[in-house]
Design a protein around this motif. Structure first.
Motif, PDB file in Angstrom:
ATOM      1  N   ASP A  48       0.830  -1.200   0.000  1.00 35.56           N
ATOM      2  CA  ASP A  48       0.000   0.000   0.000  1.00 35.56           C
ATOM      3  C   ASP A  48       0.873   1.262   0.000  1.00 35.56           C
ATOM      4  O   ASP A  48       2.091   1.198   0.176  1.00 35.56           O
ATOM      5  CB  ASP A  48      -0.995  -0.012   1.163  1.00 35.56           C
ATOM      6  CG  ASP A  48      -0.358   0.183   2.533  1.00 35.56           C
ATOM      7  OD1 ASP A  48       0.850   0.445   2.605  1.00 35.56           O
ATOM      8  OD2 ASP A  48      -1.088   0.089   3.538  1.00 35.56           O
ATOM      9  N   THR A  49       0.241   2.409  -0.200  1.00 31.75           N
ATOM     10  CA  THR A  49       0.967   3.675  -0.348  1.00 31.75           C
ATOM     11  C   THR A  49       1.775   4.038   0.888  1.00 31.75           C
ATOM     12  O   THR A  49       2.933   4.463   0.775  1.00 31.75           O
ATOM     13  CB  THR A  49      -0.026   4.807  -0.681  1.00 31.75           C
ATOM     14  OG1 THR A  49      -0.749   4.446  -1.864  1.00 31.75           O
ATOM     15  CG2 THR A  49       0.696   6.112  -0.935  1.00 31.75           C
ATOM     16  N   GLU A  78       3.042   2.054   3.211  1.00 34.58           N
ATOM     17  CA  GLU A  78       4.191   1.160   3.324  1.00 34.58           C
ATOM     18  C   GLU A  78       5.246   1.496   2.271  1.00 34.58           C
ATOM     19  O   GLU A  78       6.450   1.512   2.554  1.00 34.58           O
ATOM     20  CB  GLU A  78       3.753  -0.297   3.183  1.00 34.58           C
ATOM     21  CG  GLU A  78       4.897  -1.279   3.384  1.00 34.58           C
ATOM     22  CD  GLU A  78       4.465  -2.726   3.214  1.00 34.58           C
ATOM     23  OE1 GLU A  78       5.313  -3.602   3.494  1.00 34.58           O
ATOM     24  OE2 GLU A  78       3.326  -3.003   2.805  1.00 34.58           O
TER      25      GLU A  78
END
Length: 180
Positions: free
Chosen positions: A2-3, A5
């Motif tokens: 995800d963004t 991470e």
């Protein structure tokens, strides 16, 4: 990934990199699209610029690197008890000539400056600001010089297109030019 991470991992890679790291290198290491890496880097640059931290994420030498805030330079110098590196007028002239006219030979630099430049070029080579690009295909085969990635890093340039144009120089206030 995800963004959030992705941004955290990108931040870590920039942090551990010894030199500016390119978005392509990050994308390759993470096996993600370069577009996503660029977006994460852009978000991080903006976040660090807005924060009150002592460092920023900056683009230099076609990559990204953490740098201390320019307004903290004096405190950093005090800690290291070092003086900032100062360029002599001869070194600045020669470096500017190389940066704008590369590839260029010593004879061409000396013609433009009107004085011997061998010592200055040696100093710039020792400081890794210029490098030998090869030999010119003319009689005598003189060495040709150009700038290095370290040059881009020292001056905070992404690439050579970040150098000021002649028009930008001519627009400087006359009192600014007289101060030097």
């Amino acid at each position: 990934m995800d963004t959030a991470e992705l941004k955290a991992v990108v931040e870590s890679l920039v942090f551990v990199s010894e030199a500016p790291i390119t978005p392509e290198r990050i994308a390759e290491a993470l096996d993600v699209e370069k577009k996503r890496v660029l977006q994460a880097l852009e978000d991080l640059v903006q976040e660090y610029a807005r924060s009150r931290r002592g460092f920023i994420l900056s683009e230099a030498a076609e990559g990204f690197q953490f740098r201390s805030r320019p307004e903290h330079a004096e405190w950093i110098r005090r800690l290291g008890k070092s003086r900032p590196f100062k360029f002599s007028r001869a070194a600045l002239e020669s470096l500017a000539i190389v940066a704008y006219r590369q590839p260029i030979t010593r004879a061409e630099i000396e013609y433009l400056r009107g004085v011997d430049s061998g010592g200055v070029l040696k100093t710039l080579l020792d400081k890794h600001l210029i490098r030998i690009l090869g030999k010119k295909d003319v009689p005598g085969r003189p060495l040709m010089y150009g700038t290095t990635r370290e040059f881009l890093e020292v001056f905070g340039l992404r690439d050579l297109t970040g150098l000021p144009t002649l028009k930008e120089f001519s627009e400087l206030a006359p009192e600014t030019l007289q101060e030097e």
